[in-house]
Design an enzyme around this catalytic site. Structure first.
Site, PDB file in Angstrom:
ATOM      1  N   ASP A 171       0.822  -1.062  -0.152  1.00 60.43           N
ATOM      2  CA  ASP A 171      -0.018  -0.012  -0.093  1.00 60.43           C
ATOM      3  C   ASP A 171       0.730   1.214   0.042  1.00 60.43           C
ATOM      4  OD1 ASP A 171      -2.565   1.475   0.380  1.00 60.43           O
ATOM      5  OD2 ASP A 171      -1.825   1.904   2.137  1.00 60.43           O
ATOM      6  N   ARG A 178       0.526   6.746  -6.900  1.00 55.35           N
ATOM      7  CA  ARG A 178      -0.948   7.121  -7.268  1.00 55.35           C
ATOM      8  C   ARG A 178      -0.893   8.498  -7.414  1.00 55.35           C
ATOM      9  NH1 ARG A 178      -4.623   4.914  -2.828  1.00 55.35           N
ATOM     10  NH2 ARG A 178      -6.150   6.576  -3.669  1.00 55.35           N
ATOM     11  N   SER A 193      -6.817   0.099  -1.036  1.00 58.24           N
ATOM     12  CA  SER A 193      -5.902   0.849  -0.083  1.00 58.24           C
ATOM     13  C   SER A 193      -6.525   0.839   1.321  1.00 58.24           C
ATOM     14  CB  SER A 193      -5.496   2.260  -0.342  1.00 58.24           C
ATOM     15  OG  SER A 193      -5.054   3.023   0.610  1.00 58.24           O
ATOM     16  N   LYS A 197      -5.495  -2.628   4.539  1.00 56.72           N
ATOM     17  CA  LYS A 197      -5.008  -2.567   5.809  1.00 56.72           C
ATOM     18  C   LYS A 197      -5.990  -3.048   6.941  1.00 56.72           C
ATOM     19  CE  LYS A 197      -4.185   1.820   5.304  1.00 56.72           C
ATOM     20  NZ  LYS A 197      -4.363   2.251   3.797  1.00 56.72           N
TER      21      LYS A 197
END
Length: 466
Positions: A171, A178, A193, A197
């Site tokens: 990530d 990005r 994203s 997590k």
């Protein structure tokens, strides 16, 4: 295995994207689109091309799920005692102005019996970050190893920490790319994203606060709903009981904006007081989580149970215990949680200048716009433009008025805390945040506009995720 093209597209997303994502946490890797066997490319170049393809072509739910799983598997996943199964919960917000919900919600949930391994972030741009707020408290340590997190959860029931280097390294790689590939607003990438997590946390239940409005990531309720549905659908397929609340972000949440000031307001909420809108959102999010993990018969019963934890002192006591467990000296934690407002302010530190702005004319307060207020405070040092920039926790503002209140010309409406750097242009921009009208405003729309849950999960007016 990819499940085909994105919605409305005739070309499939690159078939090696999940493998590429899982390899992003391990240095360099093999390119997936080489012309001949054995071709290699730097991961950044190949991953950048993958991100652009996803942005242009989109992803369906199956593809987004595969990418999320690959990212979650790129690093370490957290492990918890079997006895905690079903009790592990977390909340994620897409960011807003004055959003100090996590500071009150995590200890309130723990006081109700949940385990809350809350992994939070820092502020960027005009939105604040939970970690920055907590670091306004002397001694608070946001860096905790997985082993330390487990010890804190066993002892206190909640912790609020930053993302460790071991957790979802893909990530961090993709997030950095990005920005330079103009794919920040890609819905599948945002979904992956956030949820990668949460999947690595091994949660039982998750609630998402997806904000919309002028000061939010999404300006319209429709675009926020699209993200919320994606998050709820993919979260459910990950085995996490997931729900999303769509909340408005036109005005600041509560009356305080700025890290130290928001800590003070969160303490009011933890003590059973504070602004009604803050308490409403804390109990709404917490009520859904208590229902999701089976600790309440429904969301409304969960809301009532969480409200009791705020009112009976147990949430504030848990917050004090969390502070001590995360590095705050016990005497500091005690004085912060039990002290008077003046004692709390002195403990957190105060800016050099405390300045009140007068209303430019008479009128009824229609609203106080969050975005211009946040932008000026950002320029005064309350926020950061780039990751790693320092912030001044003492800079902030307090709203002295609310929607529907009548103001006379010259009456104070805003108290600004700064270091002597507020200039005439900044004052003009702040005055633009105050919207006055000749008549009282109509009743405002509800703060929480929608609740989105998996199909059949809640009765009544809640929206369906399908």
């Amino acid at each position: 295995m990819w499940m085909g093209a994105g919605p409305g597209e005739g070309t499939a997303v690159p078939p090696g994207a999940p493998q590429m994502a899982s390899g992003c946490g391990h240095g360099s890797g093999r390119g997936q689109g080489g012309d001949r066997e054995g071709d290699t490319q730097p991961v950044a170049v190949t991953a950048g091309a993958m991100l652009m393809a996803i942005r242009l072509r989109g992803m369906d739910a199956g593809e987004t799920l595969a990418l999320t799983r690959a990212m979650a598997g790129s690093g370490r996943t957290l492990a918890w005692p079997p006895a905690w199964h079903g009790l592990l919960v977390d909340k994620h917000s897409t960011g807003g102005v004055g959003d100090k919900v996590s500071l009150a919600l995590a200890p309130a949930l723990a006081a109700c019996g949940c385990k809350v391994p809350m992994i939070s972030g820092r502020g960027l741009g005009h939105t604040g970050g939970t970690l920055d707020k907590l670091e306004a408290i002397p001694g608070f340590r946001v860096s905790q190893s997985p082993e330390e997190m487990q010890r804190i959860l066993a002892r206190v029931g909640c912790c609020i920490v930053g993302q460790s280097a071991e957790l979802v390294p893909a990530d961090r790689v993709l997030y950095g790319l990005r920005d330079v590939t103009a794919t920040v607003d890609s819905l599948p990438l945002i979904t992956a994203s956030i949820l990668s997590k949460k999947a690595a946390e091994r949660l039982s239940a998750l609630v998402l606060d997806v904000k919309f409005g002028e000061a939010a990531l999404y300006r319209t309720q429709e675009s926020a709903r699209e993200l919320a549905r994606s998050l709820v659908e993919v979260g459910a397929h990950l085995g996490i009981r997931t729900a999303a609340l769509l909340s408005r972000m036109e005005q600041p949440l509560g009356r305080a904006v700025g890290n130290a000031l928001e800590v003070l307001e969160a303490l009011q909420c933890l003590g059973g007081g504070g602004p009604p809108d803050l308490r409403h959102l804390v109990t709404a999010l917490g009520g859904v989580l208590l229902w999701q993990c089976g600790m309440a018969a429904g969301a409304e019963q969960g809301r009532e149970r969480l409200a009791r934890a705020l009112d009976d002192g147990s949430a504030l006591g848990t917050f004090e215990a969390m502070l001590g467990a995360q590095g705050v000296p016990p005497d500091t934690a005690r004085r912060l949680c039990a002290g008077t407002p003046a004692q709390r302010r002195r403990l957190l530190g105060e800016a050099k200048v405390c300045e009140e702005l007068p209303a430019p004319q008479e009128g009824w307060v229609q609203q106080v716009r969050a975005l211009p207020l946040a932008r000026v405070l950002h320029g005064l040092g309350a926020g950061r433009s780039r990751a790693g920039d320092p912030v001044n926790p003492r800079v902030g503002a307090e709203l002295l008025v609310g929607t529907g209140q009548h103001l006379r010309a010259g009456e104070p409406w805003l108290r600004v805390h700064h270091e002597g750097t507020l200039d005439a242009e900044g004052r003009r921009e702040l005055q633009d945040a105050l919207c006055l009208g000749p008549e009282p405003p109509r009743d405002p729309p509800p703060l929480v506009a929608e609740t989105i849950v998996p199909s059949g999960a809640l009765p009544g007016p809640c929206r369906d995720s399908q």
